[in-house]
Motif scaffolding. Sequence first.
Motif, mmCIF file in Angstrom:
data_model
loop_
_atom_site.group_PDB
_atom_site.id
_atom_site.type_symbol
_atom_site.label_atom_id
_atom_site.label_comp_id
_atom_site.label_asym_id
_atom_site.label_seq_id
_atom_site.Cartn_x
_atom_site.Cartn_y
_atom_site.Cartn_z
ATOM 1 N N ALA A 20 0.403 -0.754 0.400
ATOM 2 C CA ALA A 20 -0.109 -0.194 0.157
ATOM 3 C C ALA A 20 0.834 1.337 0.110
ATOM 4 O O ALA A 20 0.013 1.967 -0.210
ATOM 5 N N THR A 131 -1.944 -5.342 -9.658
ATOM 6 C CA THR A 131 -1.115 -4.650 -8.220
ATOM 7 C C THR A 131 0.222 -5.402 -9.112
ATOM 8 O O THR A 131 1.103 -4.479 -8.956
ATOM 9 N N TRP A 139 -6.800 -2.664 -5.971
ATOM 10 C CA TRP A 139 -6.900 -2.537 -4.416
ATOM 11 C C TRP A 139 -8.774 -2.845 -4.247
ATOM 12 O O TRP A 139 -9.401 -3.411 -3.346
ATOM 13 N N TRP A 142 -9.090 -6.439 -5.043
ATOM 14 C CA TRP A 142 -8.902 -7.251 -3.408
ATOM 15 C C TRP A 142 -9.799 -6.613 -1.775
ATOM 16 O O TRP A 142 -10.007 -7.770 -1.012
ATOM 17 N N ALA A 172 -5.974 -2.369 1.629
ATOM 18 C CA ALA A 172 -6.950 -2.295 1.134
ATOM 19 C C ALA A 172 -7.061 -0.735 0.678
ATOM 20 O O ALA A 172 -7.387 0.334 -0.319
ATOM 21 N N GLY A 175 -4.561 1.960 0.934
ATOM 22 C CA GLY A 175 -3.960 1.805 -0.395
ATOM 23 C C GLY A 175 -4.437 1.986 -1.789
ATOM 24 O O GLY A 175 -4.222 3.183 -2.408
ATOM 25 N N TYR A 176 -5.545 1.816 -1.650
ATOM 26 C CA TYR A 176 -5.972 2.300 -3.015
ATOM 27 C C TYR A 176 -6.306 3.833 -3.031
ATOM 28 O O TYR A 176 -6.491 4.934 -4.215
#
Length: 186
Positions: A20, A131, A139, A142, A172, A175-176
């Motif tokens: 991330a 990814t 993400w 995920w 996630a 991370g997004y």
Amino acid sequence: MSMLEIVAVAVSFLGIWLTARRQLLCWPVNLLACGLYFKLFLDVRLYSDMVLQALFGAAILYGWIGWARGKAEAGEVLVRPLAPMKALAGLAAGALGALTIGWLASRYTNAALPWMDAGLSSFSLVAQYWTARRHAASWLLWIAVDVLYVGMFLFKALWLTAGLYAAMIGLAVLGYRSWRAARREG
């Protein structure tokens, strides 16, 4: 809950957190996590997820190389957009993989949850590929996959792993957001 599961959870959490944050160290850490979960899934007869870990190992090597090459001059990993047709192709490949793996696992193994395990494994491969290709949309996939994994792992009494996947949903989301912001900056 076993010592193997405890270590696999800790290493996996670290790997996802590093991913991330777009840190290259995520790749060797995630490779170790794959090996640990390969053994754990073998022990609990989640064969599709066991094979998934082996495939993740190959995808991790691919992603590691791609990320090393896809860095900006400042050393940050660059995020790339995912074209709509490529997204649809990836989702179609995930569905086809789910059907194929599910049929094989339900027919030829004593897998505990052959269809669910196959579907989650197949779409996880799509998310892993996205990814590796540095697409922020990975993400989102995920998140969807991890929500379903939480339920499967609770059903299989893999409490720590279910907790890990619940935490991975949060990672996630972070991370997004981070990858989208990096995409807008780049």
